[in-house]
Design a protein around this motif. Structure first.
Motif, short mmCIF file in Angstrom:
data_model
loop_
_atom_site.label_atom_id
_atom_site.label_comp_id
_atom_site.label_asym_id
_atom_site.label_seq_id
_atom_site.Cartn_x
_atom_site.Cartn_y
_atom_site.Cartn_z
N ASP A 190 37.61 132.90 -27.60
CA ASP A 190 38.72 132.32 -28.34
C ASP A 190 38.29 131.21 -29.31
O ASP A 190 38.82 131.12 -30.42
CB ASP A 190 39.77 131.78 -27.35
N ALA A 191 37.38 130.37 -28.91
CA ALA A 191 36.95 129.28 -29.79
C ALA A 191 36.26 129.83 -31.03
O ALA A 191 36.49 129.37 -32.16
CB ALA A 191 36.01 128.33 -29.04
N ASP A 192 35.41 130.85 -30.82
CA ASP A 192 34.73 131.48 -31.96
C ASP A 192 35.74 132.20 -32.85
O ASP A 192 35.60 132.20 -34.08
CB ASP A 192 33.67 132.46 -31.47
N ALA A 193 36.74 132.81 -32.24
CA ALA A 193 37.78 133.50 -33.00
C ALA A 193 38.53 132.52 -33.89
O ALA A 193 38.76 132.77 -35.08
CB ALA A 193 38.74 134.22 -32.08
N LYS A 194 38.87 131.36 -33.30
CA LYS A 194 39.59 130.35 -34.08
C LYS A 194 38.74 129.89 -35.26
O LYS A 194 39.26 129.73 -36.38
CB LYS A 194 39.94 129.17 -33.20
N ALA A 210 45.63 135.31 -41.22
CA ALA A 210 44.85 134.20 -40.64
C ALA A 210 45.77 133.05 -40.28
O ALA A 210 45.59 132.41 -39.22
CB ALA A 210 43.76 133.76 -41.62
N LYS A 211 46.74 132.76 -41.13
CA LYS A 211 47.72 131.70 -40.82
C LYS A 211 48.46 132.02 -39.53
O LYS A 211 48.64 131.16 -38.66
CB LYS A 211 48.72 131.55 -41.96
N ALA A 212 48.90 133.28 -39.41
CA ALA A 212 49.64 133.68 -38.22
C ALA A 212 48.77 133.56 -36.97
O ALA A 212 49.24 133.12 -35.92
CB ALA A 212 50.16 135.11 -38.38
N ALA A 213 47.50 133.95 -37.09
CA ALA A 213 46.61 133.88 -35.95
C ALA A 213 46.39 132.44 -35.49
O ALA A 213 46.17 132.19 -34.29
CB ALA A 213 45.27 134.52 -36.31
N LEU A 214 46.48 131.51 -36.43
CA LEU A 214 46.31 130.09 -36.12
C LEU A 214 47.64 129.39 -35.84
O LEU A 214 47.66 128.16 -35.62
CB LEU A 214 45.58 129.39 -37.27
#
Length: 216
Positions: A190-194, A210-214
């Motif tokens: 998860d940290a790498d994904a972020k 990307a906005k939605a994922a964050l």
């Protein structure tokens, strides 16, 4: 393809410089003189499609296909029009025929893969993307497409390997970093994904996914 009409060069000059309306006006004038001019039908069809006049584009390109069925470009261009209209079966048939006629064309292979993905045919799409990758090595968007197809087939580790390769070859490709984030998240990193989503958003501040994922 021979270019016999004296105004074809004029139309092409407009077209290559992005003056699509001017190019289309010349293509239309050529077709008044010669309704079967292949340049005006094929390239004019492309110009019409780019101008949002897809119904007219389709008519021109269908005529081009009828007049010269062994020429791959009109098949591929008609496929693009049909894909944009959501007519995926017909688009796939066009791209398949174009690829039969021009099997070394990586762009056509890639476009066929995109249509197959839209039809949820990930295995077939992967074959097309892999062909495109061989024909056009190092193209980042094709590497991303290969990875997306792998993810659809639950080969997330393989997808991540492709996306890491993409990130090294094209570090400013926002789409690739977004999908790299998707793959990392699916693998529990998860940290790498972020971090990957943040990179995508830095490169493209309007990247909606990307906005939605964050959560932004």
């Amino acid at each position: 393809m021979t270019r016999e009409h004296p105004r074809v060069a004029e139309a092409l000059a407009h077209h290559t410089k992005g003056r699509l309306a001017e190019a289309e006006a010349v293509y239309a004038a050529i077709l008044v003189d010669n309704p079967d001019d292949m340049d005006a039908l094929n390239l004019g069809g492309l110009a019409l499609h780019a101008l949002g006049r897809s119904k007219e584009a389709r008519a021109r390109l269908e005529r081009a296909v009828r007049l010269m069925p062994e020429f791959p470009d009109p098949h591929a261009n008609l496929g693009a029009v049909l894909r944009a209209a959501g007519e995926f079966d017909a688009a796939a048939a066009c791209f398949r025929r174009a690829l039969e006629l021009d099997p070394a064309n990586g762009l056509i292979a890639n476009n066929l893969g995109l249509v197959l993905m839209a039809q949820n045919l990930a295995l077939e799409a992967l074959g097309c993307f892999s062909q495109a990758r061989t024909l056009l090595p190092g193209q980042p968007d094709i590497l991303v497409n290969v990875a997306i197809a792998r993810m659809a087939m639950d080969d997330t580790a393989g997808a991540l390997a492709d996306l890491e390769m993409m990130a090294e070859a094209a570090p400013k490709n926002a789409r690739g970093h977004y999908w790299r984030g998707r793959a990392l998240g699916a693998l529990g990193r998860d940290a790498d994904a972020k971090a990957a989503f943040e990179t995508a958003l830095t490169l493209d501040p309007e990247h909606k996914e990307a906005k939605a994922a964050l959560g932004r």
